[in-house]
Design an enzyme around this catalytic site. Structure first.
Site, PDB file in Angstrom:
ATOM      1  N   THR A  46       0.821  -1.213   0.000  1.00 26.77           N
ATOM      2  CA  THR A  46       0.000   0.000   0.000  1.00 26.77           C
ATOM      3  C   THR A  46       0.852   1.259   0.000  1.00 26.77           C
ATOM      4  OG1 THR A  46      -1.823  -1.109   1.066  1.00 26.77           O
ATOM      5  CG2 THR A  46      -1.734   1.243   1.385  1.00 26.77           C
ATOM      6  N   TYR A  60      -8.140   1.046  -3.559  1.00 25.95           N
ATOM      7  CA  TYR A  60      -6.922   1.393  -4.290  1.00 25.95           C
ATOM      8  C   TYR A  60      -6.240   0.119  -4.772  1.00 25.95           C
ATOM      9  CZ  TYR A  60      -4.692  -0.237  -0.041  1.00 25.95           C
ATOM     10  OH  TYR A  60      -4.297  -1.029   1.004  1.00 25.95           O
ATOM     11  N   THR A 125       1.667  -4.176   4.348  1.00 25.61           N
ATOM     12  CA  THR A 125       1.490  -4.413   5.779  1.00 25.61           C
ATOM     13  C   THR A 125       1.002  -5.843   6.086  1.00 25.61           C
ATOM     14  OG1 THR A 125      -0.772  -3.559   5.709  1.00 25.61           O
ATOM     15  CG2 THR A 125       0.964  -1.996   6.320  1.00 25.61           C
ATOM     16  N   ASP A 126       0.325  -6.476   5.111  1.00 27.43           N
ATOM     17  CA  ASP A 126      -0.346  -7.752   5.408  1.00 27.43           C
ATOM     18  C   ASP A 126       0.601  -8.855   5.885  1.00 27.43           C
ATOM     19  OD1 ASP A 126      -2.781  -6.658   4.832  1.00 27.43           O
ATOM     20  OD2 ASP A 126      -3.008  -7.600   2.874  1.00 27.43           O
ATOM     21  N   LYS A 196       0.652  -7.253  12.843  1.00 28.45           N
ATOM     22  CA  LYS A 196      -0.433  -6.362  12.436  1.00 28.45           C
ATOM     23  C   LYS A 196      -1.646  -6.701  13.291  1.00 28.45           C
ATOM     24  CE  LYS A 196      -2.821  -4.605   8.355  1.00 28.45           C
ATOM     25  NZ  LYS A 196      -2.985  -4.682   6.892  1.00 28.45           N
ATOM     26  N   GLU A 317       4.754 -28.615  31.904  1.00 27.29           N
ATOM     27  CA  GLU A 317       5.728 -29.702  31.734  1.00 27.29           C
ATOM     28  C   GLU A 317       5.990 -29.878  30.244  1.00 27.29           C
ATOM     29  OE1 GLU A 317       2.395 -33.186  32.158  1.00 27.29           O
ATOM     30  OE2 GLU A 317       3.287 -32.269  33.960  1.00 27.29           O
TER      31      GLU A 317
END
Ligand code: ASP
Length: 345
Positions: A46, A60, A125-126, A196, A317
């Protein structure tokens, strides 16, 4: 600004055609060793996205602007000796192992250059958190590799990309900087911790319990703790050239009504590693657990993480299914894949 170039590295493959170099002459060299440069590697996302309407933050297309254009869009970067290189141009939801390998090779190439002090990688960002852990484990760089991204496209009224890019360069230039870190929303987050946590807001990233390593304020890094350390590099040689040779590692989620059916299907499809995003403190539905234990007995490697989003799996444990500690399920998948590529000892 002038066009430049560098030798084609082994393994750069088809992505080489995207590679372009631009050298930004520093207007002022007072602040740094004039011999040292920083390389900004673009991969899309992006931060490089464009919409037809400036008030449109979601309709977009990612990965529309070249890295040279993004760097040129930050006037303060004209003060820094920078090279810009386009390694890939994709929406990071589509990140794949071939691009990861190319990126790791380009990082390794530039990190080995004595005239380069550090790298910045622009990313979507994903999957940024996965790439951060991947690069840290493969490169464990002695120089900084700073990932950055944006939640708003380059065309947005409130585009966060230019500030994030500038902040990332500030971190790359900081004294003692090393290792892979992420810089977003004025925060510097460690490769192991970054995640994220919001699909839309500009402050979409967190470092979980660890918190940020520091913050960037008006061109200065204010660090709260030491630069993160994460052990030795696995090296780029462990990464298969052939995309089909990367081990198939999948994430399954434990939830109400879970069953072993998904494990049977994955095993039939040739899965070699399974990460279970368990409930709470690493607890797995009995049906799913049974199938996972069976898979493990038959040689499929299993790692147990928590779907909680924060914290880590705490075992009383030695557990039958090993824990991924504080790695998120997505990062545990990267970890397991790399362990399969480079078994310890
Ligand atoms: N889907 C975009 C990407 O990951 C989202 C972003 O960059 O914010 O490339």
């Amino acid at each position: 600004m002038m066009a430049g170039g560098s030798p084609r590295p082994p393994g750069a493959g088809g992505h080489w055609r995207f590679i372009q170099h631009l050298y930004f002459h520093p207007a002022s060299r007072k602040m740094q060793n004039p011999e040292l440069k920083f390389v900004v590697l673009g991969t899309g996302g992006t931060i490089a996205g464009a919409a037809t309407d400036a008030s449109d933050n979601i309709g977009y297309l990612a990965a529309q602007r070249g890295i040279a254009e993004l760097v040129r869009g930050v006037p303060a970067l004209a003060e820094v000796a920078l090279e810009a290189e386009q390694v890939a141009q994709l929406d990071s939801k589509d990140m794949d192992h071939t691009v990861w390998r190319t990126l790791a090779l380009r990082c390794a190439f530039h990190l080995a250059r004595p005239d380069v002090a550090g790298l910045v990688v622009t990313h979507g960002t994903d999957t940024l958190e996965e790439t951060a852990w991947f690069l840290q484990r493969v490169l464990a760089p002695a120089k900084p590799v700073v990932l950055t991204a944006a939640m708003r496209p380059a065309t947005a009224l409130q585009s966060d990309g230019p500030q994030n890019l500038l902040d990332a360069v500030v971190v790359a230039r900081a004294v003692g900087a090393h290792g892979v870190v992420a810089v977003l929303g004025g925060q510097m987050l460690g490769a192991r911790d970054v995640r994220k946590v919001h699909p839309y807001r500009i402050d979409a990233f967190s470092a979980g319990d660890a918190g940020p390593v520091g913050v960037i304020e008006e061109g200065r890094l204010r660090r709260f703790r030491a630069w993160p350390q994460h052990g030795a590099a696995l090296g780029v040689a462990v990464l298969p050239t052939d995309a089909t040779a990367w081990p198939f590692v999948a994430i399954v989620t434990s939830h109400a009504g879970a069953s072993g059916a998904v494990i049977s299907a994955l095993r039939a499809a040739g899965v070699r590693g399974l990460v279970v995003a368990a409930t709470g403190n690493g607890r797995v539905h009995r049906e799913l657990e049974h199938a996972l234990l069976e898979a493990q007995r038959d040689g499929v490697q299993v790692l147990r993480s928590t779907r909680c989003g924060n914290g880590r799996v705490l075992d009383a444990e030695t557990p039958a299914l090993p824990s991924a500690d504080d790695l998120t399920p997505a990062k545990a998948r990267v970890e397991l894949m790399l362990r399969l590529l480079a078994p310890a000892g």
